[in-house]
Design a protein around this motif. Structure first.
Motif, PDB file in Angstrom:
ATOM      1  N   ASN A 177      -1.801  -2.727  -3.507  1.00 34.01           N
ATOM      2  CA  ASN A 177      -2.503  -1.489  -3.837  1.00 34.01           C
ATOM      3  C   ASN A 177      -1.575  -0.274  -3.902  1.00 34.01           C
ATOM      4  N   THR A 178      -0.282  -0.498  -3.984  1.00 33.56           N
ATOM      5  CA  THR A 178       0.669   0.606  -4.095  1.00 33.56           C
ATOM      6  C   THR A 178       0.439   1.371  -5.397  1.00 33.56           C
ATOM      7  N   SER A 212       0.838  -1.200   0.000  1.00 36.09           N
ATOM      8  CA  SER A 212       0.000   0.000   0.000  1.00 36.09           C
ATOM      9  C   SER A 212       0.870   1.245   0.000  1.00 36.09           C
TER      10      SER A 212
END
Length: 347
Positions: free
Chosen positions: A140-141, A119
């Protein structure tokens, strides 16, 4: 600090942040320090460090080697995985987080561990050629790419083969045997049996067979062929050409495991790169390692931005000298060439 130098009663001192670790003079060589975050507690940059004397081999970089007081340094001790926060990535839109991202991947490659950063938002500005040599989980980076700093020669990330390419020096007898074998329809080349598990690239630079239309060199392309060699010299891939000569025979090792890059989103600014060059610029991932898998990835413009670049881009994924590379479940943005204003057509 090597694990074998640690004992069950080695002292571990805990600090809130790296800044707090740097501020206090109470550390001693041979101890351990643990932080609850890099910039602030809980920011994801918590890590364990070994305390050493400053030396030429331990040059502080503000990331995995932290300068302390009294001639000491704190050296990151991570043997399972690393993330970007551990190396000081800020994610505020001002810092070039590419600097810390690059240090994280260099550390991961050196210690043969994955990068697991699931993330966060990070801004990559002037940094390029970030080396990927171990698997990556981005989850989800989101990476924000400032395209003013796209480079003509270097991609933002480069997946590297950790085994070197060989150029074979052939004697006349071996060359003649290969010339007789490397031709359409052949399925086994016994002379190449020692190179099972390799991608072979042969070229005759004196036999030019292709010229691209447009404002390009009229020398043309050399006759060349590439194919993968399995056990006993079995050929994977059709051979299209016959050769009169080989001026180069390159042998590229193909790794016996898969490097996987999973997840992540990349957003681009759409800007024209700085400088006068209107040639192709890189903005994505160059893949120079066989047996690489990229999946579950999304690419697109920054919200509210438009593609205004006057310089052409290379593909986001640029594959070179590789065998068995898979791209799956990806969204690669289609860039514009022709625009409603003819003056803004991309060359």
């Amino acid at each position: 600090m090597a694990p074998e130098t640690l004992t069950p009663d080695t002292t571990v001192t805990r600090y809130a942040t790296v800044q707090a670790l740097k501020a206090l003079p109470s550390l001693s060589e041979g101890g351990l320090a643990e932080t609850a975050g890099f910039h602030v507690p809980g920011d994801g940059g918590h890590a364990l460090y070994g305390i050493h004397k400053l030396s030429d081999e331990l040059a502080p970089n503000g990331a995995d080697v932290i300068a302390l007081k009294d001639g000491l340094v704190a050296v990151l001790l991570e043997s399972e995985a690393v993330n970007y926060r551990m190396f000081g990535a800020v994610g505020d839109g001002e810092n070039d987080d590419g600097v810390q991202v690059k240090l994280a991947h260099e550390y991961a490659g050196k210690h043969r561990i994955p990068v697991v950063n699931l993330s966060g938002e990070f801004w990559i500005k002037q940094t390029n050629n970030i080396p990927i040599t171990t698997s990556v989980r981005w989850g989800n980076t989101t990476f924000h790419i400032d395209e003013r700093y796209n480079h003509r020669s270097f991609a933002r990330f480069t997946v590297l083969n950790d085994e070197p390419t060989q150029t074979l020096e052939l004697d006349e007898k071996t060359k003649a045997a290969l010339l007789a074998k490397v031709r359409p329809g052949v399925q086994i080349v016994a002379q190449l049996a020692p190179y099972a598990g390799h991608l072979i690239m042969v070229e005759d630079s004196e036999d030019r067979i292709g010229i691209r239309a447009g404002n390009y060199s009229k020398q043309g392309w050399a006759r060349e062929e590439l194919f993968y060699v399995e056990e006993e010299g079995r050929i994977i891939g059709d051979i299209a050409w016959e050769f009169k000569n080989f001026t180069s025979v390159k042998v590229i090792p193909c790794n016996d495991n898969y490097l996987i890059i999973e997840g992540g989103g990349l957003r681009f600014s759409g800007d024209t790169p700085d400088g006068d060059s209107k040639s192709y610029h890189h903005h994505g991932i160059a893949i120079k390692r066989s047996r690489t898998i990229v999946r579950e990835q999304w690419c697109g413009l920054e919200k509210g931005r438009h593609d205004t670049s006057m310089a052409p881009r290379a593909g986001f994924y640029v594959l070179s000298g590789v065998y068995d590379v898979t791209l799956e479940n990806i969204r690669a943005i289609p860039w514009e060439q022709n625009r409603s204003d003819p003056a803004k057509k991309v060359g």
